[in-house]
Motif scaffolding. Sequence first.
Motif, PDB file in Angstrom:
ATOM      1  N   GLN A 142      -8.564   6.831  -8.866  1.00  0.00           N
ATOM      2  CA  GLN A 142      -7.329   7.496  -8.455  1.00  0.00           C
ATOM      3  C   GLN A 142      -6.553   6.535  -7.566  1.00  0.00           C
ATOM      4  OE1 GLN A 142      -7.582  11.586  -7.817  1.00  0.00           O
ATOM      5  NE2 GLN A 142      -5.532  11.810  -6.967  1.00  0.00           N
ATOM      6  N   THR A 143      -5.420   6.091  -8.040  1.00  0.00           N
ATOM      7  CA  THR A 143      -4.635   5.083  -7.340  1.00  0.00           C
ATOM      8  C   THR A 143      -3.570   5.687  -6.434  1.00  0.00           C
ATOM      9  OG1 THR A 143      -3.210   4.893  -9.285  1.00  0.00           O
ATOM     10  CG2 THR A 143      -5.020   3.314  -9.087  1.00  0.00           C
ATOM     11  N   CYS A 144      -3.230   6.951  -6.628  1.00  0.00           N
ATOM     12  CA  CYS A 144      -2.331   7.672  -5.740  1.00  0.00           C
ATOM     13  C   CYS A 144      -2.966   9.022  -5.417  1.00  0.00           C
ATOM     14  CB  CYS A 144      -0.959   7.913  -6.386  1.00  0.00           C
ATOM     15  SG  CYS A 144       0.016   6.432  -6.636  1.00  0.00           S
ATOM     16  N   PRO A 145      -2.988   9.441  -4.149  1.00  0.00           N
ATOM     17  CA  PRO A 145      -3.659  10.694  -3.791  1.00  0.00           C
ATOM     18  C   PRO A 145      -2.933  11.912  -4.350  1.00  0.00           C
ATOM     19  CG  PRO A 145      -2.455   9.808  -1.918  1.00  0.00           C
ATOM     20  CD  PRO A 145      -2.393   8.762  -2.982  1.00  0.00           C
ATOM     21  N   SER A 146      -3.687  12.965  -4.620  1.00  0.00           N
ATOM     22  CA  SER A 146      -3.103  14.211  -5.114  1.00  0.00           C
ATOM     23  C   SER A 146      -2.377  14.927  -3.981  1.00  0.00           C
ATOM     24  CB  SER A 146      -4.189  15.122  -5.677  1.00  0.00           C
ATOM     25  OG  SER A 146      -4.872  14.511  -6.741  1.00  0.00           O
ATOM     26  N   PRO A 147      -1.285  15.603  -4.276  1.00  0.00           N
ATOM     27  CA  PRO A 147      -0.596  16.381  -3.242  1.00  0.00           C
ATOM     28  C   PRO A 147      -1.411  17.611  -2.861  1.00  0.00           C
ATOM     29  CG  PRO A 147       0.431  16.734  -5.388  1.00  0.00           C
ATOM     30  CD  PRO A 147      -0.602  15.671  -5.583  1.00  0.00           C
ATOM     31  N   ALA A 148      -1.144  18.138  -1.681  1.00  0.00           N
ATOM     32  CA  ALA A 148      -1.831  19.347  -1.228  1.00  0.00           C
ATOM     33  C   ALA A 148      -1.262  20.575  -1.931  1.00  0.00           C
ATOM     34  CB  ALA A 148      -1.669  19.484   0.291  1.00  0.00           C
ATOM     35  N   GLY A 149      -2.038  21.660  -1.928  1.00  0.00           N
ATOM     36  CA  GLY A 149      -1.558  22.917  -2.491  1.00  0.00           C
ATOM     37  C   GLY A 149      -1.754  23.005  -3.992  1.00  0.00           C
ATOM     38  N   SER A 150      -0.962  23.852  -4.620  1.00  0.00           N
ATOM     39  CA  SER A 150      -1.051  24.068  -6.059  1.00  0.00           C
ATOM     40  C   SER A 150      -0.598  22.820  -6.807  1.00  0.00           C
ATOM     41  CB  SER A 150      -0.180  25.253  -6.478  1.00  0.00           C
ATOM     42  OG  SER A 150      -0.598  26.429  -5.832  1.00  0.00           O
ATOM     43  N   THR A 151      -1.307  22.464  -7.866  1.00  0.00           N
ATOM     44  CA  THR A 151      -0.976  21.267  -8.638  1.00  0.00           C
ATOM     45  C   THR A 151      -1.127  21.547 -10.121  1.00  0.00           C
ATOM     46  OG1 THR A 151      -3.244  20.429  -8.528  1.00  0.00           O
ATOM     47  CG2 THR A 151      -1.716  19.691  -6.804  1.00  0.00           C
ATOM     48  N   VAL A 152      -0.517  20.695 -10.926  1.00  0.00           N
ATOM     49  CA  VAL A 152      -0.719  20.706 -12.369  1.00  0.00           C
ATOM     50  C   VAL A 152      -1.154  19.306 -12.764  1.00  0.00           C
ATOM     51  CG1 VAL A 152       1.742  20.249 -12.792  1.00  0.00           C
ATOM     52  CG2 VAL A 152       0.314  21.132 -14.633  1.00  0.00           C
ATOM     53  N   ARG A 153      -2.244  19.218 -13.535  1.00  0.00           N
ATOM     54  CA  ARG A 153      -2.745  17.935 -14.045  1.00  0.00           C
ATOM     55  C   ARG A 153      -2.192  17.748 -15.453  1.00  0.00           C
ATOM     56  NH1 ARG A 153      -7.188  15.564 -11.507  1.00  0.00           N
ATOM     57  NH2 ARG A 153      -7.808  14.608 -13.489  1.00  0.00           N
ATOM     58  N   VAL A 154      -1.588  16.613 -15.677  1.00  0.00           N
ATOM     59  CA  VAL A 154      -0.962  16.326 -16.962  1.00  0.00           C
ATOM     60  C   VAL A 154      -1.586  15.063 -17.530  1.00  0.00           C
ATOM     61  CG1 VAL A 154       1.206  15.857 -18.167  1.00  0.00           C
ATOM     62  CG2 VAL A 154       1.193  17.368 -16.170  1.00  0.00           C
ATOM     63  N   LEU A 156       9.935  16.928  -6.941  1.00  0.00           N
ATOM     64  CA  LEU A 156       9.959  15.472  -7.089  1.00  0.00           C
ATOM     65  C   LEU A 156       9.240  14.747  -5.958  1.00  0.00           C
ATOM     66  CD1 LEU A 156      13.577  14.793  -8.421  1.00  0.00           C
ATOM     67  CD2 LEU A 156      11.504  15.404  -9.673  1.00  0.00           C
ATOM     68  N   GLY A 157       8.377  15.449  -5.242  1.00  0.00           N
ATOM     69  CA  GLY A 157       7.583  14.806  -4.202  1.00  0.00           C
ATOM     70  C   GLY A 157       6.558  13.852  -4.795  1.00  0.00           C
ATOM     71  N   ASP A 158       5.853  13.142  -3.914  1.00  0.00           N
ATOM     72  CA  ASP A 158       4.829  12.200  -4.377  1.00  0.00           C
ATOM     73  C   ASP A 158       3.755  12.939  -5.165  1.00  0.00           C
ATOM     74  OD1 ASP A 158       6.208  10.221  -3.085  1.00  0.00           O
ATOM     75  OD2 ASP A 158       4.765   9.984  -1.452  1.00  0.00           O
ATOM     76  N   PHE A 159       3.246  12.302  -6.207  1.00  0.00           N
ATOM     77  CA  PHE A 159       2.201  12.928  -7.043  1.00  0.00           C
ATOM     78  C   PHE A 159       1.020  11.979  -7.190  1.00  0.00           C
ATOM     79  CE2 PHE A 159       5.685  11.401  -9.857  1.00  0.00           C
ATOM     80  CZ  PHE A 159       5.027  10.356 -10.503  1.00  0.00           C
ATOM     81  N   GLY A 160      -0.106  12.548  -7.623  1.00  0.00           N
ATOM     82  CA  GLY A 160      -1.311  11.770  -7.811  1.00  0.00           C
ATOM     83  C   GLY A 160      -1.331  11.060  -9.150  1.00  0.00           C
ATOM     84  N   VAL A 161      -1.985   9.908  -9.206  1.00  0.00           N
ATOM     85  CA  VAL A 161      -2.144   9.141 -10.435  1.00  0.00           C
ATOM     86  C   VAL A 161      -3.609   8.741 -10.554  1.00  0.00           C
ATOM     87  CG1 VAL A 161      -1.484   7.073 -11.724  1.00  0.00           C
ATOM     88  CG2 VAL A 161       0.222   8.247 -10.307  1.00  0.00           C
ATOM     89  N   GLN A 162      -4.192   9.051 -11.704  1.00  0.00           N
ATOM     90  CA  GLN A 162      -5.591   8.706 -11.963  1.00  0.00           C
ATOM     91  C   GLN A 162      -5.694   7.871 -13.238  1.00  0.00           C
ATOM     92  OE1 GLN A 162      -8.200  12.081 -12.487  1.00  0.00           O
ATOM     93  NE2 GLN A 162     -10.026  10.902 -12.028  1.00  0.00           N
ATOM     94  N   MET A 163      -6.476   6.801 -13.162  1.00  0.00           N
ATOM     95  CA  MET A 163      -6.658   5.921 -14.311  1.00  0.00           C
ATOM     96  C   MET A 163      -7.498   6.596 -15.394  1.00  0.00           C
ATOM     97  SD  MET A 163      -4.966   3.147 -13.702  1.00  0.00           S
ATOM     98  CE  MET A 163      -3.735   4.269 -13.008  1.00  0.00           C
TER      99      MET A 163
END
Length: 232
Positions: free
Chosen positions: A76-88, A223-230
């Motif tokens: 994971q190169t960018c951390p996931s945001p807090a709260g409710s999320t959607v993984r795409v 449009l806030g920061d989002f998480g990125v996973q390889m």
Amino acid sequence: MPWIAARTGLALTVSTLLLAGCAADVTEDRPAVTAAGSAAPAAPAPTRDDPAPPDDGLPDYGVVPTTTRALAPAEQTCPSPAGSTVRVSSSLPGSPTVIVGVPDGFGAVAPTGPEVRLAGPDGVTAVVTITAADPDPAAAFRRYTDQRTGPAALNTVNILPAELCDYSGQKLMGVLTDEPGSGIDYADRIVHVWTGSGTFLIAVAVQAPSGTPGFDAASAAMLGDFGVQMPD
């Protein structure tokens, strides 16, 4: 300072964005909602031999050197945001997974072919896509901007830098319409990601009929920061 342009009857040669089926999982304090999109045929990432879009004067705000360090599987190169999320995630080989924050009022998640669509309040919608991209982030951003604004006879685009975890990124905002007095307001965040297996453009696109109450607040949250996973 943002860069703003108004273009009428734009006619540029644009490479069609390569789309692939996406899947989404929503996680929050409530029971998770899961949606799986239909997979479109995987398309190869563009190569450096692909023709670049014309130089249309769009600024290269938010373009930073692309990092090509070694990456671990599923890192994971960018951390996931807090709260409710959607993984795409996309069916494109080597593409990343994106974890996007879901603000209050964005309840339903519906995949529609190659995209994951979130329904927000007052007719606001958000669409998350992962597509194969030009290895040059500036070229990828120009292609996306032309694709986004080109179909509208009248359009404006306001470009701001929006890097994410050292990835190149931009925010686009403006109005799309075919005639004065009607149209849509839009606000997008686009991020250019290299995974070691290819380069990809992540786009979070928010829009609503012009003048929709709450659009600015909803788009800013989306449009806030989002998480990125390889990829694995």
